[in-house]
Design a protein around this motif. Structure first.
Motif, short mmCIF file in Angstrom:
data_model
loop_
_atom_site.label_atom_id
_atom_site.label_comp_id
_atom_site.label_asym_id
_atom_site.label_seq_id
_atom_site.Cartn_x
_atom_site.Cartn_y
_atom_site.Cartn_z
N ARG A 209 -7.46 3.12 -5.84
CA ARG A 209 -6.84 1.97 -4.83
C ARG A 209 -5.44 2.29 -4.30
N TYR B 199 -1.07 5.25 -4.35
CA TYR B 199 -2.61 5.35 -4.41
C TYR B 199 -2.85 5.88 -5.74
N ASP C 259 0.72 -1.38 0.08
CA ASP C 259 0.04 -0.10 0.08
C ASP C 259 0.92 1.48 0.27
#
Length: 191
Positions: A150, A146, A143
């Motif tokens: 998503r 972005y 993560d």
């Protein structure tokens, strides 16, 4: 006729068009397609030290690949990050393999010891490609980016190129490699 050669800043429009096919995907973390001037600047800044290759078919660029220093600190000087892009119609024809193999041969002769590839995740085709090319997964940044609504991760792939014995000589700029040796490598990987 297929030809593999070094890029020049004047290739920016053609290479930018290839890259443009990926700008709206998660393959690149850039949001906006760089201008022609910015693309030309990137090519020009790479070439003094690292290879920036163009693959042409019948005089038209269908793909490119380049290397750059992994990070700025001095101790990273023997590690290089690779990038490759093919126009959509050229995918699946082993052209990316040829570009990567040519880069690896040139970089090994320059004295680079480890290759890296940062692959957005998930991206199963690119992950398979890097494993096929002899890279191993060194880590996953979860993560970290972005885009397109998503969170995306980045797989860090690495491939050793040379021995890790003793103090290495400085990396030789690609322009200082023997011309004949460079020409042989480029011919070898032109399909």
């Amino acid at each position: 006729m297929t030809r593999l050669r070094f890029a020049v800043p004047e290739d920016a429009p053609a290479l930018r068009a290839i890259y443009g096919a990926y700008i709206d995907s998660g393959v690149t973390f850039e949001y906006v397609l760089p201008t022609r001037e910015e693309f030309a600047r990137r090519i020009a800044e790479t070439l003094p030290v690292y290879p920036y290759l163009v693959l042409e078919e019948d005089g038209r660029a269908v793909g490119y690949a380049y290397a750059h220093r992994l990070a700025e600190r001095a101790a990273y000087g023997w590690s290089a990050e690779l990038s490759v892009a093919l126009e959509p119609g050229a995918v699946g024809r082993a052209l990316g393999e040829r570009l990567y193999r040519a880069l690896a041969d040139l970089l090994a002769r320059q004295g680079v010891r480890t290759l890296y590839a940062l692959v957005s995740s998930p991206n199963p085709p690119s992950e398979r490609f890097h494993r096929k090319m002899g890279f191993r997964l060194a880590g996953l940044q979860r993560d970290v980016g972005y885009k397109n609504g998503r969170w995306l991760g980045v797989c860090v792939f690495e491939k050793p190129l040379g021995p890790y014995d003793g103090a290495p000589a400085p990396v030789t700029p690609v322009g200082r490699l023997p011309e004949r040796q460079v020409a042989q490598i480029l011919r070898k990987y032109a399909p």
